[in-house]
Scaffold this motif. Structure first.
Motif, PDB file in Angstrom:
ATOM      1  N   ALA A 119      44.493  51.581  38.411  1.00 41.58           N
ATOM      2  CA  ALA A 119      45.573  51.874  39.347  1.00 41.58           C
ATOM      3  C   ALA A 119      45.246  53.067  40.236  1.00 41.58           C
ATOM      4  CB  ALA A 119      46.873  52.136  38.587  1.00 41.58           C
TER       5      ALA A 119
ATOM      6  N   HIS B  68      46.936  40.515  35.979  1.00 40.36           N
ATOM      7  CA  HIS B  68      46.220  40.548  37.254  1.00 40.36           C
ATOM      8  C   HIS B  68      47.124  41.136  38.316  1.00 40.36           C
ATOM      9  CE1 HIS B  68      44.009  39.191  40.814  1.00 40.36           C
ATOM     10  NE2 HIS B  68      43.004  38.833  40.020  1.00 40.36           N
ATOM     11  N   ARG B  69      46.523  41.777  39.273  1.00 40.51           N
ATOM     12  CA  ARG B  69      47.290  42.382  40.360  1.00 40.51           C
ATOM     13  C   ARG B  69      48.134  41.347  41.102  1.00 40.51           C
ATOM     14  NH1 ARG B  69      43.797  45.927  44.364  1.00 40.51           N
ATOM     15  NH2 ARG B  69      43.708  47.239  42.500  1.00 40.51           N
ATOM     16  N   ASP B  70      47.704  40.081  41.114  1.00 42.34           N
ATOM     17  CA  ASP B  70      48.448  39.034  41.831  1.00 42.34           C
ATOM     18  C   ASP B  70      49.610  38.464  41.029  1.00 42.34           C
ATOM     19  OD1 ASP B  70      47.302  37.344  39.934  1.00 42.34           O
ATOM     20  OD2 ASP B  70      45.928  36.372  41.332  1.00 42.34           O
TER      21      ASP B  70
ATOM     22  N   THR C 277      44.715  44.960  34.527  1.00 43.54           N
ATOM     23  CA  THR C 277      45.197  46.068  33.719  1.00 43.54           C
ATOM     24  C   THR C 277      45.641  45.540  32.357  1.00 43.54           C
ATOM     25  OG1 THR C 277      47.416  45.853  34.674  1.00 43.54           O
ATOM     26  CG2 THR C 277      45.941  47.467  35.677  1.00 43.54           C
TER      27      THR C 277
ATOM     28  N   ARG D 297      49.219  36.593  34.217  1.00 42.30           N
ATOM     29  CA  ARG D 297      49.142  37.342  32.967  1.00 42.30           C
ATOM     30  C   ARG D 297      48.609  36.434  31.868  1.00 42.30           C
ATOM     31  NH1 ARG D 297      54.001  38.481  31.145  1.00 42.30           N
ATOM     32  NH2 ARG D 297      53.640  40.539  30.189  1.00 42.30           N
TER      33      ARG D 297
ATOM     34  N   ASN E  46      39.208  46.482  39.979  1.00 46.00           N
ATOM     35  CA  ASN E  46      40.491  47.143  39.730  1.00 46.00           C
ATOM     36  C   ASN E  46      41.677  46.182  39.768  1.00 46.00           C
ATOM     37  OD1 ASN E  46      39.339  49.758  39.486  1.00 46.00           O
ATOM     38  ND2 ASN E  46      39.166  49.862  41.716  1.00 46.00           N
ATOM     39  N   GLU E  47      41.419  44.907  39.522  1.00 40.21           N
ATOM     40  CA  GLU E  47      42.500  43.916  39.611  1.00 40.21           C
ATOM     41  C   GLU E  47      43.123  43.568  38.273  1.00 40.21           C
ATOM     42  OE1 GLU E  47      41.366  41.478  43.672  1.00 40.21           O
ATOM     43  OE2 GLU E  47      40.656  40.670  41.763  1.00 40.21           O
TER      44      GLU E  47
END
Length: 292
Positions: free
Chosen positions: A93, A250-252, A241, A255, A238-239
């Protein structure tokens, strides 16, 4: 008679110990250029003296950062007039790395290590390309020196000043061990050619999977969970977490829930010459897509 090559800690570990989940877990990095003698531990007082080492150790523990020594591959032993310092935060992040100069190691006391846990503080020049740290800490373990230094030299021939030899990275039995900053992605057991492939991928914003031990911002379970998802999904550095209960996000918005289990391996030395001890590893047992 035991073959000294096959008896090294890295050779014994390579027989059956998984790499996933073995990266050191830290909140950030403070890397000090120190080309002289390191001692077995960077903060044991050998290099910095007992008082400075003790104070830096306490501050690093309080901030959750790791202090490391760095030096140029093929280095001389003369102390530079100005020392390079790398500060880095690896959480996806707010992943960043800055480079600054100080006069003496004691000048580290002027830095607030707590800033490393947050957004880029603007204390130095941003490093826009990956910085490469290759463990070559021979005083800590012979494997790091024997197999790490040739890898560092090969990388430096292509990537120049982006490459440093570094002190103990955690897990010399996985030597050669390499860390990329700012991401904190940690690699092991790579040849020089494979290490080149890793850094080339990183310069293009990709995560090379071969030899990947994990990302330092996560604990061992989080590292294994992320790697299990990366085996199935193409994602940038970094996509992804880690959320509670081994959920990877995922950033998009996608999960995944990752099943994990701990496994006990046969005893083996953590470093060359050490007494064998049992090792516990974490393994992914399955990945399930979450719909909401």
């Amino acid at each position: 008679m035991t073959d000294p090559i096959t008896a090294t800690c890295s050779a014994l570990s390579a027989k059956d110990e998984p790499l996933a989940g073995t990266a050191v877990h830290v909140r950030g990095w403070v890397c000090l250029e120190f080309p002289g003698a390191w001692g077995r531990d960077v903060l044991d007082g050998t290099a910095l003296g007992p008082d400075l080492a003790r104070e830096l150790d306490a501050r690093a523990d309080a901030a959750g950062v790791r202090i490391m020594f760095i030096r140029r591959p093929g280095r001389g032993t003369a102390a530079p007039q100005r020392r390079q310092v790398l500060l880095a935060q690896s959480h996806p992040a707010q992943s960043w790395c800055e480079r600054l100069e100080i006069g003496t190691p004691a000048d580290l006391l002027d830095l607030d290590f707590g800033l490393v846990a947050g957004p880029a503080p603007g204390l130095g020049t941003p490093e826009t390309d990956p910085v490469v740290l290759v463990c070559a800490h021979g005083k800590r373990d012979q494997c790091c020196a024997v197999v790490g230094r040739p890898v560092a030299a090969e990388l430096a021939a292509e990537f120049g000043d982006a490459v440093w030899e570094c002190s103990h990275t955690g897990g010399h039995r996985f030597a050669p061990s390499m860390i990329l900053l700012p991401t904190g992605y940690t690699y092991g057991r790579l040849s020089a050619q494979q290490s080149l492939d890793v850094v080339r991928a990183a310069t293009h914003g990709e995560v090379h999977m071969a030899g990947l031990r994990g990302r330092s911002s996560w604990d061992s379970r989080g590292q294994v969970a992320e790697l299990a998802v990366r085996e199935l999904v193409d994602a940038g550095p970094n996509e992804l977490t880690i959320e509670p209960n081994s959920v990877v996000a995922h950033r998009d918005g996608r999960r995944w829930s990752v099943g994990l289990e701990e496994r006990e391996l046969s005893p083996r030395p953590a470093s060359c010459g050490a007494a064998p001890k049992p090792v516990r590893s974490v393994a992914a047992t399955g990945v399930r897509v979450l719909t909401s």
